[in-house]
Design a protein around this motif. Sequence first.
Motif, PDB file in Angstrom:
ATOM      1  N   LEU A   1      -2.389  11.815   0.531  1.00 46.53           N
ATOM      2  CA  LEU A   1      -3.765  12.284   0.781  1.00 46.53           C
ATOM      3  C   LEU A   1      -4.228  11.883   2.170  1.00 46.53           C
ATOM      4  O   LEU A   1      -4.053  10.730   2.576  1.00 46.53           O
ATOM      5  CB  LEU A   1      -4.727  11.665  -0.235  1.00 46.53           C
ATOM      6  CG  LEU A   1      -4.621  12.097  -1.693  1.00 46.53           C
ATOM      7  CD1 LEU A   1      -5.509  11.217  -2.565  1.00 46.53           C
ATOM      8  CD2 LEU A   1      -5.030  13.561  -1.844  1.00 46.53           C
TER       9      LEU A   1
ATOM     10  N   GLU B   1       3.820  11.192  -5.555  1.00 47.98           N
ATOM     11  CA  GLU B   1       2.487  11.749  -5.283  1.00 47.98           C
ATOM     12  C   GLU B   1       2.408  12.407  -3.922  1.00 47.98           C
ATOM     13  O   GLU B   1       3.031  11.936  -2.962  1.00 47.98           O
ATOM     14  CB  GLU B   1       1.460  10.607  -5.232  1.00 47.98           C
ATOM     15  CG  GLU B   1       0.843  10.260  -6.535  1.00 47.98           C
ATOM     16  CD  GLU B   1      -0.233   9.202  -6.338  1.00 47.98           C
ATOM     17  OE1 GLU B   1      -0.387   8.408  -7.264  1.00 47.98           O
ATOM     18  OE2 GLU B   1      -0.908   9.143  -5.280  1.00 47.98           O
ATOM     19  N   GLU B   2       1.582  13.408  -3.857  1.00 48.85           N
ATOM     20  CA  GLU B   2       1.232  14.018  -2.571  1.00 48.85           C
ATOM     21  C   GLU B   2       0.482  12.970  -1.736  1.00 48.85           C
ATOM     22  O   GLU B   2      -0.311  12.194  -2.274  1.00 48.85           O
ATOM     23  CB  GLU B   2       0.326  15.209  -2.888  1.00 48.85           C
ATOM     24  CG  GLU B   2      -0.514  15.749  -1.779  1.00 48.85           C
ATOM     25  CD  GLU B   2      -1.737  16.517  -2.296  1.00 48.85           C
ATOM     26  OE1 GLU B   2      -2.244  17.344  -1.545  1.00 48.85           O
ATOM     27  OE2 GLU B   2      -2.185  16.284  -3.445  1.00 48.85           O
TER      28      GLU B   2
ATOM     29  N   GLU C   1     -10.466   5.932   3.310  1.00 48.59           N
ATOM     30  CA  GLU C   1     -10.574   5.255   2.015  1.00 48.59           C
ATOM     31  C   GLU C   1     -11.922   4.591   1.818  1.00 48.59           C
ATOM     32  O   GLU C   1     -12.589   4.198   2.772  1.00 48.59           O
ATOM     33  CB  GLU C   1      -9.478   4.196   1.903  1.00 48.59           C
ATOM     34  CG  GLU C   1      -8.129   4.795   1.619  1.00 48.59           C
ATOM     35  CD  GLU C   1      -7.074   3.722   1.417  1.00 48.59           C
ATOM     36  OE1 GLU C   1      -7.221   2.906   0.496  1.00 48.59           O
ATOM     37  OE2 GLU C   1      -6.111   3.710   2.195  1.00 48.59           O
TER      38      GLU C   1
ATOM     39  N   GLU D   1      -6.627   5.170  -7.064  1.00 45.88           N
ATOM     40  CA  GLU D   1      -6.243   4.236  -8.126  1.00 45.88           C
ATOM     41  C   GLU D   1      -7.488   3.629  -8.753  1.00 45.88           C
ATOM     42  O   GLU D   1      -8.567   3.615  -8.143  1.00 45.88           O
ATOM     43  CB  GLU D   1      -5.407   3.094  -7.548  1.00 45.88           C
ATOM     44  CG  GLU D   1      -6.174   2.299  -6.517  1.00 45.88           C
ATOM     45  CD  GLU D   1      -5.666   0.893  -6.265  1.00 45.88           C
ATOM     46  OE1 GLU D   1      -4.759   0.436  -6.961  1.00 45.88           O
ATOM     47  OE2 GLU D   1      -6.214   0.244  -5.360  1.00 45.88           O
TER      48      GLU D   1
HETATM   49  P1  AMP Z   1      -2.698   1.585  -4.613  1.00 42.27           P
HETATM   50  O1  AMP Z   1      -2.001   0.314  -4.988  1.00 42.27           O
HETATM   51  O2  AMP Z   1      -2.455   2.732  -5.530  1.00 42.27           O
HETATM   52  O3  AMP Z   1      -4.119   1.374  -4.215  1.00 42.27           O
HETATM   53  O4  AMP Z   1      -2.071   2.005  -3.201  1.00 42.27           O
HETATM   54  C1  AMP Z   1      -2.142   1.129  -2.108  1.00 42.27           C
HETATM   55  C2  AMP Z   1      -2.542   1.880  -0.875  1.00 42.27           C
HETATM   56  O5  AMP Z   1      -1.617   2.928  -0.629  1.00 42.27           O
HETATM   57  C3  AMP Z   1      -3.895   2.588  -0.998  1.00 42.27           C
HETATM   58  O6  AMP Z   1      -4.961   1.739  -0.713  1.00 42.27           O
HETATM   59  C4  AMP Z   1      -3.721   3.680   0.048  1.00 42.27           C
HETATM   60  O7  AMP Z   1      -3.935   3.155   1.333  1.00 42.27           O
HETATM   61  C5  AMP Z   1      -2.278   4.048  -0.075  1.00 42.27           C
HETATM   62  N1  AMP Z   1      -2.084   5.206  -0.983  1.00 42.27           N
HETATM   63  C6  AMP Z   1      -1.825   5.189  -2.299  1.00 42.27           C
HETATM   64  N2  AMP Z   1      -1.703   6.430  -2.793  1.00 42.27           N
HETATM   65  C7  AMP Z   1      -1.887   7.283  -1.757  1.00 42.27           C
HETATM   66  C8  AMP Z   1      -1.880   8.703  -1.604  1.00 42.27           C
HETATM   67  N3  AMP Z   1      -1.625   9.512  -2.636  1.00 42.27           N
HETATM   68  N4  AMP Z   1      -2.136   9.203  -0.391  1.00 42.27           N
HETATM   69  C9  AMP Z   1      -2.380   8.413   0.677  1.00 42.27           C
HETATM   70  N5  AMP Z   1      -2.375   7.070   0.611  1.00 42.27           N
HETATM   71  C10 AMP Z   1      -2.141   6.495  -0.591  1.00 42.27           C
END
Ligand code: AMP
Length: 421
Positions: free
Chosen positions: A186, A183-184, A190, A281
């Motif tokens: 971001l 993924e790119e 948050e 997510e």
């Molecule tokens: P997730 O388990 O998908 O929530 O990812 C855990 C944490 O990773 C998130 O709360 C974000 O802080 C970070 N994260 C996940 N995907 C991205 C993204 N595409 N860009 C920036 N930070 C991300």
Amino acid sequence: MNVGIIGSGGREHAICYMLNKSKKVSKIFCFPGNAGTSLIAQNINLDPDNFSVLEEYCIKKEIKLLVVGPEKPLVNGIVNFFKRKSIKVFGPDKISSKLEGSKIFTKKICQKNNIPTSKFKICESLKETLDYLKRGNFPIVIKADGLASGKGVYICKNFNDAKEASEEIFNGKFGCAKQILVEEFLEGEEMSYFIVTDGKNYKFFGSAQDHKRVGEGDKGKNTGGMGCYSPSRLLNKDLELKIKTKIIEPTLNAVNEQGGVYKGFLYVGLMIKNNDPFLIEFNVRMGDPECQTILPTLNTDLFDVLISCCDGTLNQTSIDFSVSKSICIVLCSKGYPEKFENNIEIKDLEQIKLLKNQNIFHAGTLKTVNGLVSNGGRVLNFVSTSDDFLKCRDEAINLIKKLNWKYGYFRRDIGHKVIKT
Ligand code: AMP
Ligand code: GLY
């Protein structure tokens, strides 16, 4: 009505506490619960992923409603298992739970429905991933597709980090992996936005921001969550409308089209940039510690909310929150999220007098013949609500100081973005 709660964390203690306040709830059973739930409910040590055994127990104890705290039983299809039985289960069905169970499933829904999210590529092998990464911009985000207890996300600064992450995933760190998500990265801030839905209608269920890093200043290793504040400082009417129309509604419709029925909480994890939301997510449950932070501000009987979702009558239930601000600080075992010891005595917790606006929710605690002991990384949650975030935080810290548990560690800066000192 007798109610069962699946799970053993702070989230489940908070749910148990709220349901215990309801006049409509007779007896609560927790599968397996913790020392905190044992004070107001009966803890039952059976495997909640063994649905047949759970059903047998529910019939015996006349449990008519099961509330599922964590994602695993949902992803494994607990709702489908109980579908034609006389026990209601609060939570999304198996198809809907793929929103958390498979990040690739969610990304495909985003792509098809123009839901704002980061650009991505699904790779089918390590070679394909590395070829793609050679042309990638860094930082870049690598994700395992399935459930990984919050550990399947890698933010990679350079090619070598990304290569290592991809190798770990394809080598089976989170189970057999046939695909990987790149993924790119971001930029932005948050925010977590929660709704509750009965499959037809949905309602707002709070906003929050957790602090995932172990160290102050949001530094160090990722954890399950060291604390949280609610509401998010970013929420406004314009942003909320975009979250609903661009993200939540198309997603619920897409799940519906695939034959899923989404009843339960939906946790929408977002990155906000220039007042525009981007989906990071979905989780098919309440967050932990977001749940402990938000629930004390709920004025409505939680049982009414849950049962009306199961019955498809949410539009007849108004959900009312106090305008309070809320902060939860997690007291964890020293060493968490790496090595820490269990079975350490926690003395005098019951001596702490709580005001009406304060709660202590247990997580990794166990009642033994010798008293209360620690039993996990995140041990206790200290929550305070008020009209001022600084007051919330000071009160929560004072409670932790009163306990004076020498084997514990906590962050003093929870909510630093909303507290100017
Ligand atoms: P997730 O388990 O998908 O929530 O990812 C855990 C944490 O990773 C998130 O709360 C974000 O802080 C970070 N994260 C996940 N995907 C991205 C993204 N595409 N860009 C920036 N930070 C991300
Ligand atoms: N606090 C993050 C989560 O519950 O996933």
